[in-house]
Design a protein around this motif. Structure first.
Motif, PDB file in Angstrom:
ATOM      1  N   ARG A   1      84.082  80.480  46.093  1.00 35.19           N
ATOM      2  CA  ARG A   1      83.944  79.426  45.083  1.00 35.19           C
ATOM      3  C   ARG A   1      84.733  79.755  43.827  1.00 35.19           C
ATOM      4  NH1 ARG A   1      77.414  78.144  45.475  1.00 35.19           N
ATOM      5  NH2 ARG A   1      77.529  76.803  47.349  1.00 35.19           N
ATOM      6  N   GLU A   2      84.679  81.000  43.399  1.00 35.19           N
ATOM      7  CA  GLU A   2      85.435  81.349  42.197  1.00 35.19           C
ATOM      8  C   GLU A   2      86.931  81.193  42.430  1.00 35.19           C
ATOM      9  OE1 GLU A   2      85.539  84.385  38.461  1.00 35.19           O
ATOM     10  OE2 GLU A   2      84.114  84.760  40.092  1.00 35.19           O
ATOM     11  N   ILE A   3      87.401  81.554  43.615  1.00 35.88           N
ATOM     12  CA  ILE A   3      88.814  81.369  43.947  1.00 35.88           C
ATOM     13  C   ILE A   3      89.169  79.886  43.942  1.00 35.88           C
ATOM     14  CG2 ILE A   3      90.520  81.592  45.806  1.00 35.88           C
ATOM     15  CD1 ILE A   3      89.059  84.246  46.536  1.00 35.88           C
ATOM     16  N   ALA A   4      88.301  79.069  44.527  1.00 37.15           N
ATOM     17  CA  ALA A   4      88.553  77.621  44.580  1.00 37.15           C
ATOM     18  C   ALA A   4      88.608  77.010  43.192  1.00 37.15           C
ATOM     19  CB  ALA A   4      87.473  76.936  45.413  1.00 37.15           C
ATOM     20  N   GLU A   5      87.845  77.560  42.256  1.00 32.09           N
ATOM     21  CA  GLU A   5      87.849  77.039  40.900  1.00 32.09           C
ATOM     22  C   GLU A   5      89.101  77.474  40.136  1.00 32.09           C
ATOM     23  OE1 GLU A   5      84.092  78.041  39.156  1.00 32.09           O
ATOM     24  OE2 GLU A   5      82.967  76.908  40.658  1.00 32.09           O
ATOM     25  N   ILE A   6      89.740  78.555  40.599  1.00 37.54           N
ATOM     26  CA  ILE A   6      91.023  78.983  40.036  1.00 37.54           C
ATOM     27  C   ILE A   6      92.165  78.207  40.678  1.00 37.54           C
ATOM     28  CG2 ILE A   6      92.665  80.921  39.893  1.00 37.54           C
ATOM     29  CD1 ILE A   6      90.145  82.766  39.895  1.00 37.54           C
ATOM     30  N   ASP A   7      92.086  78.046  41.996  1.00 40.24           N
ATOM     31  CA  ASP A   7      93.189  77.435  42.754  1.00 40.24           C
ATOM     32  C   ASP A   7      92.625  76.784  44.016  1.00 40.24           C
ATOM     33  OD1 ASP A   7      95.443  76.842  44.310  1.00 40.24           O
ATOM     34  OD2 ASP A   7      96.527  78.620  43.644  1.00 40.24           O
ATOM     35  N   PRO A   8      92.367  75.480  43.969  1.00 43.11           N
ATOM     36  CA  PRO A   8      91.757  74.812  45.124  1.00 43.11           C
ATOM     37  C   PRO A   8      92.683  74.709  46.330  1.00 43.11           C
ATOM     38  CG  PRO A   8      92.418  73.188  43.492  1.00 43.11           C
ATOM     39  CD  PRO A   8      92.618  74.542  42.864  1.00 43.11           C
ATOM     40  N   TYR A   9      93.973  74.967  46.118  1.00 39.61           N
ATOM     41  CA  TYR A   9      94.944  74.828  47.206  1.00 39.61           C
ATOM     42  C   TYR A   9      95.127  76.126  47.999  1.00 39.61           C
ATOM     43  CZ  TYR A   9      96.199  70.637  44.551  1.00 39.61           C
ATOM     44  OH  TYR A   9      96.168  69.425  43.886  1.00 39.61           O
ATOM     45  N   LEU A  10      94.599  77.234  47.506  1.00 41.26           N
ATOM     46  CA  LEU A  10      94.719  78.502  48.220  1.00 41.26           C
ATOM     47  C   LEU A  10      93.755  78.502  49.406  1.00 41.26           C
ATOM     48  CD1 LEU A  10      96.062  81.319  48.199  1.00 41.26           C
ATOM     49  CD2 LEU A  10      94.159  82.111  46.788  1.00 41.26           C
ATOM     50  N   ASN A  11      94.266  78.814  50.587  1.00 40.29           N
ATOM     51  CA  ASN A  11      93.436  78.761  51.793  1.00 40.29           C
ATOM     52  C   ASN A  11      92.523  79.983  51.881  1.00 40.29           C
ATOM     53  OD1 ASN A  11      92.492  77.764  54.265  1.00 40.29           O
ATOM     54  ND2 ASN A  11      93.982  78.953  55.420  1.00 40.29           N
ATOM     55  N   VAL A  12      91.231  79.727  51.933  1.00 41.45           N
ATOM     56  CA  VAL A  12      90.232  80.794  52.050  1.00 41.45           C
ATOM     57  C   VAL A  12      89.399  80.537  53.295  1.00 41.45           C
ATOM     58  CG1 VAL A  12      88.248  81.929  50.979  1.00 41.45           C
ATOM     59  CG2 VAL A  12      90.148  81.125  49.548  1.00 41.45           C
ATOM     60  N   VAL A  13      89.268  81.571  54.131  1.00 40.30           N
ATOM     61  CA  VAL A  13      88.479  81.487  55.361  1.00 40.30           C
ATOM     62  C   VAL A  13      87.361  82.519  55.265  1.00 40.30           C
ATOM     63  CG1 VAL A  13      88.512  81.644  57.882  1.00 40.30           C
ATOM     64  CG2 VAL A  13      90.545  80.809  56.651  1.00 40.30           C
ATOM     65  N   LEU A  14      86.129  82.085  55.493  1.00 42.83           N
ATOM     66  CA  LEU A  14      84.988  82.989  55.356  1.00 42.83           C
ATOM     67  C   LEU A  14      84.433  83.448  56.692  1.00 42.83           C
ATOM     68  CD1 LEU A  14      82.743  81.772  52.402  1.00 42.83           C
ATOM     69  CD2 LEU A  14      84.849  83.116  52.393  1.00 42.83           C
ATOM     70  N   TYR A  15      84.028  84.714  56.706  1.00 43.18           N
ATOM     71  CA  TYR A  15      83.247  85.300  57.791  1.00 43.18           C
ATOM     72  C   TYR A  15      81.959  85.801  57.137  1.00 43.18           C
ATOM     73  CZ  TYR A  15      87.248  84.896  60.875  1.00 43.18           C
ATOM     74  OH  TYR A  15      88.269  84.393  61.640  1.00 43.18           O
ATOM     75  N   SER A  16      81.038  84.852  56.920  1.00 47.58           N
ATOM     76  CA  SER A  16      79.837  85.147  56.143  1.00 47.58           C
ATOM     77  C   SER A  16      78.797  85.948  56.910  1.00 47.58           C
ATOM     78  CB  SER A  16      79.215  83.839  55.628  1.00 47.58           C
ATOM     79  OG  SER A  16      80.065  83.237  54.674  1.00 47.58           O
ATOM     80  N   GLU A  17      79.058  86.202  58.188  1.00 49.41           N
ATOM     81  CA  GLU A  17      78.202  87.099  58.958  1.00 49.41           C
ATOM     82  C   GLU A  17      78.779  88.513  58.993  1.00 49.41           C
ATOM     83  OE1 GLU A  17      81.065  85.196  61.908  1.00 49.41           O
ATOM     84  OE2 GLU A  17      80.164  84.776  59.970  1.00 49.41           O
ATOM     85  N   GLY A  18      79.870  88.720  58.273  1.00 53.16           N
ATOM     86  CA  GLY A  18      80.559  90.007  58.294  1.00 53.16           C
ATOM     87  C   GLY A  18      81.454  90.135  59.505  1.00 53.16           C
ATOM     88  N   VAL A  19      82.093  91.291  59.645  1.00 53.27           N
ATOM     89  CA  VAL A  19      82.932  91.569  60.813  1.00 53.27           C
ATOM     90  C   VAL A  19      82.092  92.304  61.852  1.00 53.27           C
ATOM     91  CG1 VAL A  19      84.878  92.936  61.654  1.00 53.27           C
ATOM     92  CG2 VAL A  19      85.134  91.554  59.603  1.00 53.27           C
ATOM     93  N   GLN A  20      82.003  91.711  63.040  1.00 50.47           N
ATOM     94  CA  GLN A  20      81.218  92.267  64.134  1.00 50.47           C
ATOM     95  C   GLN A  20      82.064  92.286  65.399  1.00 50.47           C
ATOM     96  OE1 GLN A  20      77.855  89.602  64.274  1.00 50.47           O
ATOM     97  NE2 GLN A  20      77.181  90.101  62.208  1.00 50.47           N
ATOM     98  N   ASP A  21      81.500  92.877  66.454  1.00 47.58           N
ATOM     99  CA  ASP A  21      82.256  92.983  67.709  1.00 47.58           C
ATOM    100  C   ASP A  21      82.692  91.629  68.234  1.00 47.58           C
ATOM    101  OD1 ASP A  21      82.016  95.715  67.656  1.00 47.58           O
ATOM    102  OD2 ASP A  21      80.359  95.818  69.087  1.00 47.58           O
ATOM    103  N   ASP A  22      81.855  90.593  68.037  1.00 50.63           N
ATOM    104  CA  ASP A  22      82.167  89.291  68.629  1.00 50.63           C
ATOM    105  C   ASP A  22      83.117  88.442  67.796  1.00 50.63           C
ATOM    106  OD1 ASP A  22      80.472  88.677  66.562  1.00 50.63           O
ATOM    107  OD2 ASP A  22      79.052  87.508  67.757  1.00 50.63           O
ATOM    108  N   ASN A  23      83.472  88.907  66.582  1.00 50.86           N
ATOM    109  CA  ASN A  23      84.405  88.105  65.770  1.00 50.86           C
ATOM    110  C   ASN A  23      85.565  88.905  65.179  1.00 50.86           C
ATOM    111  OD1 ASN A  23      83.367  89.500  63.572  1.00 50.86           O
ATOM    112  ND2 ASN A  23      82.366  87.737  62.638  1.00 50.86           N
ATOM    113  N   ILE A  24      85.602  90.205  65.460  1.00 50.41           N
ATOM    114  CA  ILE A  24      86.640  91.034  64.835  1.00 50.41           C
ATOM    115  C   ILE A  24      88.037  90.606  65.263  1.00 50.41           C
ATOM    116  CG2 ILE A  24      86.523  92.872  66.595  1.00 50.41           C
ATOM    117  CD1 ILE A  24      87.031  94.874  64.281  1.00 50.41           C
ATOM    118  N   HIS A  25      88.186  90.177  66.507  1.00 51.40           N
ATOM    119  CA  HIS A  25      89.507  89.743  66.968  1.00 51.40           C
ATOM    120  C   HIS A  25      89.930  88.466  66.239  1.00 51.40           C
ATOM    121  CE1 HIS A  25      92.953  89.579  69.634  1.00 51.40           C
ATOM    122  NE2 HIS A  25      92.690  88.304  69.861  1.00 51.40           N
ATOM    123  N   ASP A  26      88.991  87.535  66.091  1.00 55.86           N
ATOM    124  CA  ASP A  26      89.294  86.311  65.341  1.00 55.86           C
ATOM    125  C   ASP A  26      89.667  86.636  63.901  1.00 55.86           C
ATOM    126  OD1 ASP A  26      88.891  84.691  67.482  1.00 55.86           O
ATOM    127  OD2 ASP A  26      87.061  83.737  66.740  1.00 55.86           O
TER     128      ASP A  26
END
Length: 363
Positions: free
Chosen positions: A181-206
């Motif tokens: 959110r803070e990044i979006a308030e600085i620059d809404p055009y910057l692409n931000v992708v969240l992994y809000s569950e952290g990095v785990q075995d089932d998503n580390i490749h993604d």
């Protein structure tokens, strides 16, 4: 905060000239509780000055130039309107290209236009958003990349507020969401992708590859398992790794992009076996692996004392805002150097303010 917006981190970008978007804009404006912020004339003024750097504009002349810029077009129909659901706020902004040009104009020649364009095509992943938040904000401010992937499963606690830049109204909110959110308030055009569950075995490749491979990993998490697994993955993919330790200004750099056979963590964990078996050793030799990874004898005296008190008088590793912010700046600098192909070698680099002060005093 309304439960429906607690996890929202992407603003809604609405083109003022698009008929469908315009109907959404009008619907939003009909809400009397909506906060509307329209400083588009001042943004256009910045754009005009940028395009005419040798001309000095008196206020009245600049105001006339802004009016001429719009011509017969309705000001409200120019550019984009950006809606921030978590603030219930609508902001009038320049189109993306002009916005980015104006926002980064003070970077010029320290970062050249060609370098800025090159950085815009880069993807950076950050794991851990206590220390990592400072890094992410530095990268966003400088626009040191075109995409940020942020990973952290944790929520904000009161004890985090000695080093994480946010307010008490965000207690209980995911650290990843707060940073995005803070990044979006600085620059809404910057692409931000969240992994809000952290990095785990089932998503580390993604995390490393979805939408294109990362160009750089910045690892700032507390988990030894994730530290090891993320480096093994980065090494396999040839992705360089940075880590700020928030102690003695130390930045750890591993150039797996240039040294594909380089041992992770500079070989400090060799005594515990092959890299593929290190994670299995954590439960049996956690203190020993941690001490080896940190290179205990090179830590500051305060950090050494703190480690010995964990589980006795404190619950976790202390981190100060001054050290975290210093690390954010250093990571921002080294990130840019690496992504622009500069000769930055694998090593541990120190910006030890205590040592510098002592040296200066002694001289």
């Amino acid at each position: 905060m309304d439960a429906s917006t607690k996890e929202v981190y992407k603003p809604l970008i609405l083109s003022a000239s698009d008929e469908v978007s315009n109907s959404v804009i009008q619907e939003l404006k009909n809400d009397t509780t909506l906060l509307i912020h329209d400083e588009i004339r001042s943004q256009v003024g910045d754009l005009i000055k940028l395009r005419n750097p040798q001309k000095k504009y008196p206020p009245l002349e600049l105001d006339e130039a802004i009016t001429d810029f719009f011509g017969s077009q309705s000001i409200s129909d120019f550019g984009n309107w950006v809606y921030y659901p978590w603030r219930h706020c609508l902001v009038h902004m320049l189109p993306e290209e002009e916005f980015v040009t104006v926002r980064t104009v003070r970077n010029k020649y320290v970062i050249t236009e060609e370098e800025q364009r090159e950085l815009a095509g880069k993807k950076i992943g950050i794991i851990g958003l206590s220390v990592g938040q400072s890094v992410a904000l530095t990268l966003a401010l400088e626009r040191g990349c075109g995409e940020l992937r942020l990973a952290d499963f944790d929520t904000l606690e009161l004890s985090n507020l000695n080093r994480i830049r946010t307010g008490v109204h965000n207690l209980g909110v995911k650290k990843s969401v707060i940073a995005a959110r803070e990044i979006a308030e600085i620059d809404p055009y910057l692409n931000v992708v969240l992994y809000s569950e952290g990095v785990q075995d089932d998503n580390i490749h993604d995390f490393f590859t979805k939408g294109g491979d990362l160009d750089l990993l910045i690892e700032e998490c507390d988990s030894l398992e994730v530290k090891i697994k993320s480096r093994i993955k980065a090494k396999k993919l040839g992705i360089p790794v940075l880590m700020d330790t928030s102690d003695r200004g130390m930045i750890d750099i591993e150039r797996f992009d240039r040294e594909p056979e380089r041992p992770i963590l500079h070989g400090l964990l060799r005594e515990f076996g092959d890299e593929s078996g290190l994670v299995a050793e954590i439960s049996n030799q956690y203190p020993e692996i941690l001490m080896a990874l940190l290179d205990f004898n090179k830590l500051s005296s305060g950090a050494q004392q703190s480690i010995q008190e964990i589980g006795k008088t404190i619950t976790s590793w202390p981190q100060l805002a001054s050290s975290v912010i210093l690390g954010g700046g250093a990571c921002g600098y080294y990130s840019r150097m690496i992504l622009l192909g500069k000769e930055i070698h694998s090593d541990r680099y120190y910006v030890d303010l205590e040592k510098i002060a002592n040296f200066s005093h002694g001289s």
